[in-house]
Motif scaffolding. Structure first.
Motif, PDB file in Angstrom:
ATOM      1  N   LYS A  85       1.212  -1.501   0.141  1.00 22.34           N
ATOM      2  CA  LYS A  85      -0.041  -0.183  -0.175  1.00 22.34           C
ATOM      3  C   LYS A  85       0.965   1.165  -0.070  1.00 22.34           C
ATOM      4  N   GLY A  86       0.633   2.211  -0.033  1.00 20.93           N
ATOM      5  CA  GLY A  86       1.189   3.636  -0.395  1.00 20.93           C
ATOM      6  C   GLY A  86       2.560   3.537  -1.395  1.00 20.93           C
ATOM      7  N   THR A  87       3.296   4.518  -1.524  1.00 26.59           N
ATOM      8  CA  THR A  87       4.549   4.616  -2.257  1.00 26.59           C
ATOM      9  C   THR A  87       5.440   5.362  -1.042  1.00 26.59           C
ATOM     10  N   LEU A  88       6.048   4.272  -0.910  1.00 33.28           N
ATOM     11  CA  LEU A  88       7.699   4.887  -0.460  1.00 33.28           C
ATOM     12  C   LEU A  88       8.557   5.421  -1.249  1.00 33.28           C
ATOM     13  N   MET A 108      17.054   2.766  -2.800  1.00 32.99           N
ATOM     14  CA  MET A 108      16.555   1.499  -3.063  1.00 32.99           C
ATOM     15  C   MET A 108      16.426   1.177  -4.336  1.00 32.99           C
ATOM     16  N   CYS A 109      16.859  -0.649  -4.319  1.00 31.14           N
ATOM     17  CA  CYS A 109      17.199  -1.354  -5.545  1.00 31.14           C
ATOM     18  C   CYS A 109      16.214  -1.859  -6.078  1.00 31.14           C
ATOM     19  N   GLU A 158      11.421   6.170  -5.849  1.00 32.92           N
ATOM     20  CA  GLU A 158       9.791   5.830  -5.177  1.00 32.92           C
ATOM     21  C   GLU A 158       9.670   4.659  -5.997  1.00 32.92           C
ATOM     22  N   ALA A 159       8.581   3.557  -5.282  1.00 37.39           N
ATOM     23  CA  ALA A 159       8.107   2.413  -4.818  1.00 37.39           C
ATOM     24  C   ALA A 159       6.830   2.388  -5.036  1.00 37.39           C
ATOM     25  N   PRO A 160       5.985   2.847  -5.972  1.00 39.55           N
ATOM     26  CA  PRO A 160       4.284   2.300  -5.989  1.00 39.55           C
ATOM     27  C   PRO A 160       4.287   0.530  -5.217  1.00 39.55           C
ATOM     28  N   PRO A 161       2.397   0.868  -5.484  1.00 34.07           N
ATOM     29  CA  PRO A 161       1.821  -0.019  -4.799  1.00 34.07           C
ATOM     30  C   PRO A 161       2.237  -1.567  -5.579  1.00 34.07           C
ATOM     31  N   GLY A 162       2.678  -2.934  -5.593  1.00 36.92           N
ATOM     32  CA  GLY A 162       2.845  -4.075  -6.358  1.00 36.92           C
ATOM     33  C   GLY A 162       4.869  -3.981  -6.907  1.00 36.92           C
ATOM     34  N   THR A 163       5.750  -2.990  -5.635  1.00 35.81           N
ATOM     35  CA  THR A 163       6.491  -3.109  -6.006  1.00 35.81           C
ATOM     36  C   THR A 163       7.627  -4.227  -6.081  1.00 35.81           C
ATOM     37  N   PRO A 164       8.408  -5.065  -5.539  1.00 37.83           N
ATOM     38  CA  PRO A 164       9.127  -5.254  -5.199  1.00 37.83           C
ATOM     39  C   PRO A 164      10.697  -4.580  -4.946  1.00 37.83           C
ATOM     40  N   ILE A 165      11.178  -4.291  -3.644  1.00 41.88           N
ATOM     41  CA  ILE A 165      12.075  -4.025  -3.939  1.00 41.88           C
ATOM     42  C   ILE A 165      13.469  -3.999  -2.493  1.00 41.88           C
ATOM     43  N   GLU A 166      15.148  -3.615  -2.370  1.00 41.85           N
ATOM     44  CA  GLU A 166      15.965  -4.082  -1.454  1.00 41.85           C
ATOM     45  C   GLU A 166      16.224  -2.452  -1.011  1.00 41.85           C
ATOM     46  N   ILE A 167      15.610  -2.307   0.372  1.00 41.62           N
ATOM     47  CA  ILE A 167      16.150  -1.077   1.088  1.00 41.62           C
ATOM     48  C   ILE A 167      17.468  -1.073   1.971  1.00 41.62           C
ATOM     49  N   LEU A 168      18.117  -0.131   1.792  1.00 43.42           N
ATOM     50  CA  LEU A 168      19.073   0.184   2.834  1.00 43.42           C
ATOM     51  C   LEU A 168      18.266   1.153   3.826  1.00 43.42           C
ATOM     52  N   GLY A 169      19.664   1.303   5.195  1.00 42.28           N
ATOM     53  CA  GLY A 169      19.095   2.590   5.443  1.00 42.28           C
ATOM     54  C   GLY A 169      18.016   2.244   7.137  1.00 42.28           C
ATOM     55  N   LEU A 170      18.413   0.709   7.653  1.00 40.17           N
ATOM     56  CA  LEU A 170      17.852   0.381   8.912  1.00 40.17           C
ATOM     57  C   LEU A 170      19.119  -0.139   9.981  1.00 40.17           C
TER      58      LEU A 170
END
Length: 348
Positions: A45-48, A66-67, A76-88
Motif C-alpha cells: 500500500k502507498g508509495t515508499l 532502494m533497488c 520511489e516504489a509504488p504498490p506492488g513493487t518488490p524492492i531492496e532497502i538500505l538504511g535500517l
C-alpha cells in the motif's frame, strides 16, 4: 493463476492508494558487510520514497537507497513493487511489516518498545546441557527445556530453522529459542549462550576467532550445519536417546587470502598467508567470507614459491588452488580441516 488474480482484481475493482504512507512485508533480510542491514520488501500500500522514515519490526531507520529486482537504483516504489532497502538500524525478521511514518522520533520509540519486549521474553535462566548427554539428563529429570541460540546466513534460513526446531519439542523437554539472528557466530552469541546455558546452532555460518576461543573457555557447544535436516535429525536423535556415531571435524589451520592470481590453463590460485596451524594438499577447505561459508571443497594444489608442497605451516606464504571454485576474493579465510570418525555414546 496470474490471469485469475488479475481477473479477480479487475472484477472486484481492487486498488491500492499510491498517495498513502507506504506499507509492505519483508520477504528476506540479511547483514551485508559493506551496506549494513539489507531488507527485501514487497510494497503493498502507498508509495515508499527515498528519505522516508520507516518502522520494520524491532528496527527503524530512514530509507537511504532502494533497488528494484534488476538491481537498479529507484527513487520511489509504488504498490506492488518488490524492492531492496538500505538504511535500517538492524536486520528485521522475514514476515515483519514495514510502515512509513511521519516522524523519525515515532519510529524509534515504537522500535525501542518492541526491543524491550523482546529482551523480556528472552531473559530466562534454564539448566545447562550438551547434546551428547541430553537424553540422560531428561531421564534423570534434570532438563525440562533445551535452550538454543540459532545463527544463519540469511533471515529466511533462520525462520525455517526456528519453525522446524520448535516442532521437535518432546513430551519430556521443550525447545526454547533464546536468540536468533543473521551473520557469523560472535563472542556476544557465546556470552548469551553461557548466561542462558544454551547450545549454539549455526547454519551456513562460522564462529569468528574470538567466539571460538570464548566458547572453548566457557565450554559452550557450537553445532555447525550446511543442511537444515542434519540439524533437525541430530536434535531429534538426542531427544530420543538415539544419537549414532558421528564424524567429527578437526580444524587443521586457517589461511588468509592476500592476493588472487589468474593463471592460464590452471585457473584461479589464491596467494595466502597461514595464520593458524597448517594447510595440507588434498585436504578439505571451506571458504569463509564475512563469517559466511561460500564454498567447501578440496585443496587440489599447494605451492611454496614455484614448488609443490605437501603442507605449509603457520607464518608462511603459499599458493592454494581449490577444486571447481574460481570465485576467491582478497580477505577470504580458507579454513583447512579433516573429518575424524568418533563413536558417540549415551548412557540412558
Amino acid at each position: 493463476m496470474l490471469e485469475m488474480l488479475l481477473l479477480v482484481a479487475e472484477m472486484e475493482e481492487l486498488k491500492a492508494n499510491p498517495q498513502a504512507l507506504a506499507r509492505g512485508t519483508v520477504i528476506e533480510a540479511e547483514l551485508d558487510k559493506g551496506r549494513g542491514p539489507v531488507a527485501t520488501v514487497l510494497i503493498q500500500k502507498g508509495t515508499l520514497h527515498i528519505g522516508d522514515h520507516i518502522l520494520v519490526g524491532i528496527a527503524s531507520g530512514k530509507v537511504r537507497a532502494m533497488c528494484d529486482f534488476k538491481g537498479r537504483r529507484i527513487e520511489e516504489a509504488p504498490p506492488g513493487t518488490p524492492i531492496e532497502i538500505l538504511g535500517l538500524s538492524e536486520v528485521p525478521d522475514a514476515g515483519d511489516f514495514l510502515y512509513a511514518v511521519s516522524e523519525e522520533k515515532l519510529a524509534r520509540q515504537i522500535a525501542g518498545k518492541r526491543q524491550d519486549k523482546k529482551r523480556e521474553m528472552e531473559s530466562v535462566t534454564p539448566e545447562k546441557v550438551t547434546l551428547e548427554d541430553l537424553f540422560k539428563q531428561i531421564k534423570e529429570g534434570k532438563v525440562k527445556e533445551l535452550n538454543l541460540v540459532v545463527k544463519a546466513d540469511v533471515q529466511g534460513s533462520v525462520e525455517a530453522l526456528l519453525q522446524a526446531l520448535t516442532k521437535l519439542s518432546a513430551q519430556e523437554v521443550r525447545i526454547n529459542m533464546i536468540h536468533s539472528g543473521v551473520g557469523a557466530i560472535t563472542e556476544t552469541d557465546v556470552m548469551l549462550a553461557s548466561a542462558s546455558n544454551a547450545l549454539i546452532i549455526g547454519f551456513n555460518v562460522r564462529p569468528d576467532t574470538n567466539a571460538k576461543k570464548e566458547a572453548e573457555a566457557q565450554k559452550i557447544e557450537i553445532r555447525l550445519y550446511r543442511v537444515i535436516y542434519e540439524a533437525l535429525n541430530d536434535i531429534k536423535a538426542a531427544l530420543e536417546g538415539l544419537l549414532e556415531p558421528i564424524c567429527k571435524e578437526v580444524v587443521l589451520g586457517r589461511a588468509q587470502v592476500r592476493n588472487v592470481f589468474h593463471i592460464p590453463k590452471v585457473g584461479v590460485v589464491a596467494g595466502c598467508y597461514i595464520t593458524e596451524g597448517k594447510a595440507v594438499r588434498n585436504g578439505r577447505a571451506r571458504v569463509v567470507r564475512d563469517g559466511v561459508v561460500v564454498n567447501e571443497g578440496i585443496i587440489t594444489s599447494l605451492k611454496r614459491f614455484k614448488d609443490d608442497a605437501r603442507e605449509v605451516a603457520q607464518g608462511h606464504e603459499c599458493g592454494i588452488g581449490l577444486e571447481k571454485f574460481q570465485d576467491i576474493k582478497v580477505d577470504d579465510i580458507l579454513e583447512v580441516y579433516h573429518i575424524e570418525k568418533i563413536k558417540r555414546e549415551l548412557k540412558p
